[in-house]
Design an enzyme around this catalytic site. Sequence first.
Site, PDB file in Angstrom:
ATOM      1  CE  LYS A 246      12.326  11.194  -9.016  1.00 45.63           C
ATOM      2  NZ  LYS A 246      11.821  10.128  -8.134  1.00 45.63           N
ATOM      3  CG  HIS A 463      13.533 -20.429  10.094  1.00 44.00           C
ATOM      4  ND1 HIS A 463      14.612 -20.940   9.421  1.00 44.00           N
ATOM      5  CD2 HIS A 463      13.480 -19.113   9.773  1.00 44.00           C
ATOM      6  CE1 HIS A 463      15.200 -19.971   8.725  1.00 44.00           C
ATOM      7  NE2 HIS A 463      14.510 -18.846   8.912  1.00 44.00           N
ATOM      8  CD  GLU A 464       9.846 -16.869  10.414  1.00 43.33           C
ATOM      9  OE1 GLU A 464      10.200 -15.773  10.911  1.00 43.33           O
ATOM     10  OE2 GLU A 464      10.123 -17.187   9.245  1.00 43.33           O
TER      11      GLU A 464
END
Length: 685
Positions: A246, A463-464
């Site tokens: 911006k 877990h993964e």
Amino acid sequence: MSDSKINKDSSNKNSDPQKPKIQSYWIYIAIAVVFLGMQFINFNKTVEEIGQLKLEELINQHSVAKIVLVNKEKAEIYLKESSENNSPSGTKSVNSFSQVPPNYVYNFLSAEDFSRWIYSLEKEMGAANFPEVTSLTRKNYVGDIMGWILPIILLVAIWLFIFRKMSGGAGGGGAGNIFSVGKSKAQIFDKNTNVKIDFKDVAGLEEAKVEVNEIVDFLKNPKKYTDLGGKIPKGALLVGPPGTGKTLLAKAVAGEANVPFFSISGSDFVEMFVGVGASRVRDLFKQAKEKAPCIVFIDEIDAVGRARGRNASLGSNDERENTLNQLLTEMDGFGTNSGVIILAATNRSDVLDKALLRAGRFDRQISVELPDLNERKEIFKVHIRPLKLSKEIDIDFFSKQTPGFSGADIANVCNESALIAARSNKKKIGKQDFLDAIDRIIGGLEKKNKIISAEEKKTIAFHEAGHATISWLLPHANPLVKVTIIPRGRALGAAWYLPEERQITTTEQLLDELCATLGGRASEELTFNKISTGALNDLERVTKQAYAMISYFGMSKEIGNLSYYDSSGQGDYTFTKPYSEKTAEKIDLSVKELISIEYERAKKILKDNVKGLTELAQQLLEKEVIFSEDLERIFGKRKVDAQSLTEVPKKPAARRSPVKKVLAAKTSQRSAKKNASGENDENSN
């Protein structure tokens, strides 16, 4: 502006002779030294100092004409003109204003003892043969005057020095006194400055460039609009996420139009003194009118433009509100076609005062969103110019791997890749360096030396593997890129996903994402018959996403098509919920039921594919990093959602907030960054 021209201008500027700047405190020091030196400088004739034996010898030789006792401190000896001792060899300074200086000086310790000694000599020699003895009180007028003037001068000098420092720091004005505290602190960039940015330096933001190009055209050719009776917008507000460019876009507007550019931050108007903010606003617009046509850019305007009356504890005489009132007055005060255009940038347009956004002030809002695929490619081209790249670099591939990245993120990726290549003593930056840079920015630095026990490593692997298995088998879940059990940052393991770029998100897609997120906890319970704290981040994301589905998106039969989301931001200042306690209880029960259903669904999917889950976890333990090719070999080709035939990768987000994630689906590019589901499992221990 070309580099050669910039260097030429800078060299000419440096070649000009610059006069040395004299600091004010050096003048004060010089004056003090002069006054102190006057106390010790003697302009009188110098004489020799003698002792008591020498004086007695001169008196016995009848060479002394007279003896003068000065201030009961010393005796000045005057010899007769015919005396052979009338030309002393040694000299010593004496403070005397007499017309005829003495020949000798005798410094005695006690005036009474000296008087008794002289009286005894006079008795022995007789008064007729003894020299004349007189007493004199001599005053040092210069010393007396300086004794009481010099302290006053020093105090005044010290006070002026401290006063100038304090006023200069508070006001920031060029005058350096207390009257500059109300002066504007804006930086001015005009044709005399070496800094020049145009639209060529701003990659991407094509839609925003089209909107601001009208402002540039008006500043270049105002007569084309005024002849037809048209009026250019007085103010334009740039709204977008952080890092989207911006501020850079506003500078490019000034560079394209080649007009003076006033840059100031919203916080520069806020001061501890009452009325200073309003005074600085008046001074800023006064300078802008003198240099019209010009652009006034206020960065982070929400610092001063927040809605009035939000914080009642500050009272009605809030300095921020006074500054905002003056800003509103100035924006309506100058002429329509005076050539002064106000640009402002903010990340929080929802908290701005409505009077600031009305027609006639900031009546045009320009959305500066995250770059799309083609814009990311252009941004990469800008930031890789100074880098030494290998031939294998493919910008198209990197632009697909980084959807949802802002311009600042892409600049950080390019810089980080150069640092990684230099750390490995490479001569050129390769493809893997860019991929490592992307992984590091998302998940943090790898911690391969982190101490993890074998049991913990096995738990992390399953877990993964649970996340990866469910996301691969569910058609609406995000496609997997790679899974790792190497710790990154605070995460013990991570899974990278690149979901397709979509404008809206359906209930089925959200439910599949919930199920895949719960896959890690479900895999632990199914494999080890116990759970751990490693799913903390998963549970946080699931809870927030489920509450968003129920209370924001109306995806619950019990609550119905109701939304309690407050887009205006006014709910942040209230202490009550927009629904009753009974409704809150229904929301809690619906969220709990929704998460329970998806958790049981995750466990069922893992039970049906327990063989593939175990094989995937074993490969994670062996390799530590596996990719989508390994999952395809184990589970076969992935079923793709029929509604999303065109899959555009997105940025995998590490530890993203689920509420923001689902809310971001309402915007096109912002949803890419918020919906990216890079799984990071933190251990709360």
